[in-house]
Design a protein around this motif. Sequence first.
Motif, short mmCIF file in Angstrom:
data_model
loop_
_atom_site.label_atom_id
_atom_site.label_comp_id
_atom_site.label_asym_id
_atom_site.label_seq_id
_atom_site.Cartn_x
_atom_site.Cartn_y
_atom_site.Cartn_z
N ASP B 108 -8.06 -24.60 -3.52
CA ASP B 108 -8.84 -25.46 -4.42
C ASP B 108 -8.37 -25.26 -5.85
N GLY B 109 -7.98 -26.33 -6.49
CA GLY B 109 -7.58 -26.26 -7.89
C GLY B 109 -6.08 -26.09 -8.08
N ALA B 110 -5.35 -25.79 -7.04
CA ALA B 110 -3.90 -25.60 -7.20
C ALA B 110 -3.20 -26.95 -7.25
N PRO B 111 -2.11 -27.06 -8.01
CA PRO B 111 -1.43 -28.35 -8.18
C PRO B 111 -0.71 -28.83 -6.91
N TYR B 112 -0.19 -27.89 -6.13
CA TYR B 112 0.50 -28.29 -4.90
C TYR B 112 0.21 -27.32 -3.77
N LEU B 113 0.49 -27.77 -2.55
CA LEU B 113 0.22 -26.97 -1.36
C LEU B 113 1.42 -26.11 -1.01
N ARG B 114 1.17 -25.12 -0.16
CA ARG B 114 2.26 -24.29 0.35
C ARG B 114 2.29 -24.42 1.86
N LYS B 115 3.38 -23.90 2.43
CA LYS B 115 3.44 -23.89 3.89
C LYS B 115 3.83 -22.50 4.36
N ILE B 116 3.17 -22.02 5.42
CA ILE B 116 3.54 -20.73 5.98
C ILE B 116 3.74 -20.83 7.49
N ASP B 117 4.51 -19.86 8.01
CA ASP B 117 4.79 -19.81 9.44
C ASP B 117 3.88 -18.76 10.05
N LEU B 118 2.92 -19.19 10.85
CA LEU B 118 1.96 -18.25 11.41
C LEU B 118 2.62 -17.24 12.35
N LYS B 119 3.75 -17.61 12.93
CA LYS B 119 4.39 -16.72 13.91
C LYS B 119 4.90 -15.44 13.27
N VAL B 120 5.11 -15.52 11.97
CA VAL B 120 5.67 -14.37 11.27
C VAL B 120 4.69 -13.20 11.23
N TYR B 121 3.41 -13.51 11.35
CA TYR B 121 2.39 -12.47 11.20
C TYR B 121 1.87 -12.00 12.55
N ASN B 122 1.57 -10.70 12.60
CA ASN B 122 1.08 -10.14 13.85
C ASN B 122 -0.43 -10.19 13.99
#
Lengths: 631, 197
Positions: B108-122
């Motif tokens: 909320d409030g950030a100018p743009y979105l990000r993307k992450i790869d869920l597989k990277v995390y355990n």
Amino acid sequence: MAYSFPEEVLEHVFSFLSSDRDRNAVSLVCKSWYEIERWCRRRIFIGNCYAVSPDIVIRRFPEVRALEMKGKPHFADFNLVPEGWGGYVHPWIRAMSAAYPLLEEIKLKRMVVTDESLELIARSFKNFKVLVLSSCEGFTTDGLASIAANCRNLRELDLRESEVEDLSGHWLSHFPDNCTSLVSLNMSCLGSEVSFSALERLVARCPNLRTLRLNRAVPLEKLPNLLHRAPQLVELGTGAYSAEIRSDIFSNLTEAFSVCKQLKGLSGFWDAIPAFLPAMYSVCSGITSLNLSYATIQSPDLVKLVSQCRNLQRLWVLDYIEDTGLEALAASCKDLQELRVFPSDPFGAEPNVALTEQGLVSVSEGCPKLQSVLYFCRQMSNAALVTIARNRPEMIRFRLCIIEPQAPDYLTLEPLDTGFGAIVENCKELRRLSMSGLLTDKVFEYIGNHAKKLEMLSIAFAGDSDLGLHHVLSGCESLRKLEIRDCPFGDKALLANAAKLETMRSLWMSSCSVSFGACKLLGQKMPRLNVEVIDERGPPDSRPESCPVEKLYVYRTVAGRRADMPGFVWKMDGDKALSADGSGNKPREVVERLGSSYAINFCTWLSYSLQSVPNTDARIITCMGQRNLFC
Amino acid sequence: MEGMMMAHETDLNLKATELRLGLPGTDECEEMLSAAKNNKRASPETVEECGSKGGSAAKSSHDEHETAAPAPKAQIVGWPPVRSYRKKNLQTKKTESESGIYVKVSMDGAPYLRKIDLKVYNGYPELLKALETMFKLTIGEYSEREGYKGSEYAPAYEDKDGDLMLVGDVPWDMFMSSCKRLRIMKGSEARGLGGAQ
């Protein structure tokens, strides 16, 4: 003869004979028995479709109801037979559509089947019941639609491991609403999704359905719908065995399995997720056959599943099971008869799993009924093979593939001759053997001396000289099929044992050292063999006589030269290499000269090698017993 | 046939005249191995005359054995003898496991979105830490009863049904398969998500 039985009585007696061998024996007793038998033979097995022609079969056996036939050589499975080689079934279907209107069964293996053939089958045989296409190719789902739509009494439609051009899943919807006769449906090799509601309705209206093998596209969540409509199933092949991990899906699946009290065989399991395996636990105690070879599940989950299957007789699995898993298998499944372990990473340079020779040794120790093995691994020792041989002298099929060609005993770095020697020496009932690893001529001496019941032998990257091949051809009395690739076997042993080839179904040799000249000579000497050279480099005449051919396929036949050879196959006919149209152009004199020098060389070579091979008799000149040329 | 080309190299016995720095005898093991691999076979003259097609491919694979290089070997046609439909099955499995599960992350409030790869995390701790680093904020401790206490921010996600859910309630595997996008909520809205209503 004064006291002979009336024909009808003899015919009735013969109707109890189902084995081909018995019927062949009966037909040799006398002319009248031959006549009676041929009119009442209903089932025909043709091990090589080119060994005989449709006309010959139809002429002799006018009342056939079931045909089983094989086409391409076994090594076609591994892409060693070029596309377009042959094995077309259509000429047979055409001939039979006229001659056998009452035909009920067609079972084909490694043949090219077209939609046209399938349509002709669907139109021609009003009482058609069984179609099994094993490792076939050349047809599309349109052809299947014809079968589904027109065969009113269809009982079995089994497409196991065939390559089907999958135009759509719509073919299944062509089964008419009044089709209730299905007993077995195997569509596991198809890619497209079929209409699930059509499938559901089909399953629901076929009360005799015993075998249902779904394809990957059938979702796991919907499997319970099918199981509830077919609780009498004996063999089930699931679709993809994964879904969102939800408790309702899991409980539905568990409940559906629990209803299937007759299940004996399970297969499928693509993309399997361990979380859903426990859904099957209720049926495990009745399972005798389990094919997990598409399931990339790790050892602990495999062990949990397999140790519940106390009555397991056949297990196909990936090497993820590892040595520890096989040890657990050996402890739990005392009825195990057949084990196949496939490689999960066949082209990787390094082992990706902890599966070694030890796993197989454990199973050989713990499973007293083990008789059939196919095992891929990356290391083997003579000691392990000797142990396995001593543990299981009743072994019937033993196929070992050590992934690295010519890999020696990893402990001693010696060839694996002693190990395989122990196998053939101890396992006196051995019918099929595939070898790998580092092997010298010695192992072939052992095989020739001991493997008296061996019917099929597969060799790759093995041996030192022609003596190896000579041992096999001269010693293995029961040999029917011999397939060899990348071995230094050449002309001498082949020509010296030419007559042996008429007692076998076929010989395949690729990337060996058999010269074009020797192939021609063999073709000339043995008119009842088709000696076919497969060479994609161009006509063998364009190279020196001494040049080795790429591939050689020799088989006995009463049908003569086949008319459908592609451009890269030549039949050796005396002095000529014939292509499909019968043309060939080598002058006679060259071969005659070559032939006589060969003759001198054989005798010298043979007398020399006979001194060192104790059990060889003069099989060079054999008398041909009356054998069924169809096999 | 393919292996026979190697024979003449060992005949010349180049190793004996080779100048090396190692102690004599240290290379025995490797020699034994390569000798065993190149089992004694005469290479027939005919092979050279005709130049068999497959020869060079397999020859290079034997070469690589000798130098003990871990480089990928030239594949021999039809070896190991595995049927094509089995090979295909394993291949698709590999590519599936290699592709990641990428989801959008909005704050909320950030100018743009990000993307992450869920597989990277355990698991959740790693994921939350990554979000904290990416957006430079603190998320706070998860508790079933109170949600994310002690911070302005609460991680939420949109599931398959389109509902906005608090991150952390369901097992990690279930979360990975049902999460469609992530949303880091801020301020009073965030406090509304956690704690009793």
